[in-house]
Scaffold this active site. Sequence first.
Site, PDB file in Angstrom:
ATOM      1  N   SER A   1     -13.141  -4.544   1.719  1.00 19.50           N
ATOM      2  CA  SER A   1     -14.126  -3.989   1.013  1.00 19.50           C
ATOM      3  C   SER A   1     -15.465  -4.293   1.339  1.00 19.50           C
ATOM      4  O   SER A   1     -16.295  -4.706   0.434  1.00 19.50           O
ATOM      5  CB  SER A   1     -13.750  -4.452  -0.483  1.00 19.50           C
ATOM      6  OG  SER A   1     -12.636  -3.468  -0.809  1.00 19.50           O
TER       7      SER A   1
ATOM      8  N   LEU B   1     -17.732  -2.509   2.071  1.00 16.15           N
ATOM      9  CA  LEU B   1     -18.678  -1.291   1.473  1.00 16.15           C
ATOM     10  C   LEU B   1     -18.806  -1.649  -0.166  1.00 16.15           C
ATOM     11  O   LEU B   1     -19.020  -0.545  -0.702  1.00 16.15           O
ATOM     12  CB  LEU B   1     -18.360  -0.089   2.181  1.00 16.15           C
ATOM     13  CG  LEU B   1     -18.841  -0.086   3.520  1.00 16.15           C
ATOM     14  CD1 LEU B   1     -18.483   1.032   4.190  1.00 16.15           C
ATOM     15  CD2 LEU B   1     -20.331  -0.642   4.068  1.00 16.15           C
TER      16      LEU B   1
ATOM     17  N   TYR C   1       0.693  -1.256   0.038  1.00 17.11           N
ATOM     18  CA  TYR C   1      -0.123  -0.073  -0.018  1.00 17.11           C
ATOM     19  C   TYR C   1       0.985   1.308  -0.027  1.00 17.11           C
ATOM     20  O   TYR C   1       1.697   1.467   1.035  1.00 17.11           O
ATOM     21  CB  TYR C   1      -0.898   0.163   1.197  1.00 17.11           C
ATOM     22  CG  TYR C   1      -2.221  -1.110   1.325  1.00 17.11           C
ATOM     23  CD1 TYR C   1      -2.215  -1.733   0.291  1.00 17.11           C
ATOM     24  CD2 TYR C   1      -2.559  -1.634   2.493  1.00 17.11           C
ATOM     25  CE1 TYR C   1      -3.056  -3.117   0.039  1.00 17.11           C
ATOM     26  CE2 TYR C   1      -3.404  -2.515   2.490  1.00 17.11           C
ATOM     27  CZ  TYR C   1      -3.632  -3.005   1.681  1.00 17.11           C
ATOM     28  OH  TYR C   1      -4.611  -4.313   1.605  1.00 17.11           O
TER      29      TYR C   1
END
Length: 328
Positions: free
Chosen positions: A203, A205, A56
Site C-alpha cells: 500500500s 500509495l 485474496y
Amino acid sequence: MDHRSLGRSGLSVSAIGLGCMGMSEFYGPTDDEQSLATLAAALDLGINFFDTADMYGSGANERLLARFLKGRRDQVVLATKFGNVRGPNGERLGVSGTPDYVRSACDASLERLGIDTIDLYYQHRVDPNTPIEDTVGAMRELVDAGKVRFLGLSECSVATLRRAHAVHPISAVQIEYSLWSREPEQEMLDACRELGIAFVAYSPLGRSFLTGAVTSPDSLAPDDYRRASPRFTSEAVKQNLTMVEALKDFAAAKGATSAQIALAWILNKQDNVIPIPGTKRIKYLQENVAAAAIRLSAEEVAALDALFAPEGVAGTRYPEAGMAMVNL
C-alpha cells in the site's frame, strides 16, 4: 527497471513490484481478463516481482496468477502468503500459524498456483497463540522439501522478526509503508538493514488516497473495504486531503504525478526497500513504473517527510480489530 536484492536470498527483483490483491477482492468490481492483461504488461515493463496471498478472493487471486504464470514461470519471482484463515464462503476465521496449518496452506497454494515451488512464502499475520519458532520451523521444513525457496514475515514486530530469523533466515518483511504510514521508520527499517533483510512496502500509495483519486468515501464502491477504514471516513478524508493537495503541488513542480512522487519517496529512502503498488489497470501500471526513474534529493525527501508528519494524519490504518493483529 532497476533491480534490488531480496535480502540475502541471491534473488534480484524489480525495484517496483506488483501487488495483486485488488485484482480479486476488496477494491470494487473485478475483471480477470483486464487483470491478466495488466499482469502481462507488468512483465513487459520490467516488473518481475509479483505478490499475492491465499486469502485474496479466498484463493481466487492465486488461481488468477496460475493463468498468468503458464509459460512465464521462469521469468517471475512469486510471493504468496498464509495465515489469514477463511471459510468456504469467504468468512474470516482468524489467524493460524500452527505447523499443521502451515503445511496444508502451502500445499493448497501450490495447487491453486499450478507450480512446484513458491519463491517467497510469507506468514501473513503472526499467530499470537503459536510460538513464532514453531511456525518458522514448519516453514523451514517447506524449504527443505523444495516447496518454498525463501521465507518472509508480514506485519510482525522487530522482536518477532529476530526470533524468527534465529530459526531460519528471513529474506523479506512486508509491512504497510507510505508517506502517511510511517511506523516502520521507528525500528523495522533499521532492523532489516542490520539483518540483511529486504523491506517490502505494501500500500505505498495509501490505498490510492495519495494519488488524489479519492476525495470522498461516497466515491467508493459499496463493497469497497476502504469504507470501513478509519482513514477514509468523511472527517478523516477532509483533514488528510490537505496533505494530498500539497503533494500534488510538489509533484507538479517536478513534472510528475502524485503517485510517482509517493513511490519515488520510498525508493529514495533506502536501497533495500521495495514498494509493491497494486493496480488492475495498465494506465496506472505504466505511471507507477515511471517512478523508478525519479531521483529526489535529501532535501526533497525531508520536505516530504515534514509534509506528511505522522501526527498530522487522521485515522488509524485499520479498524481496531485489524490494528490488534499487527506488530505482534
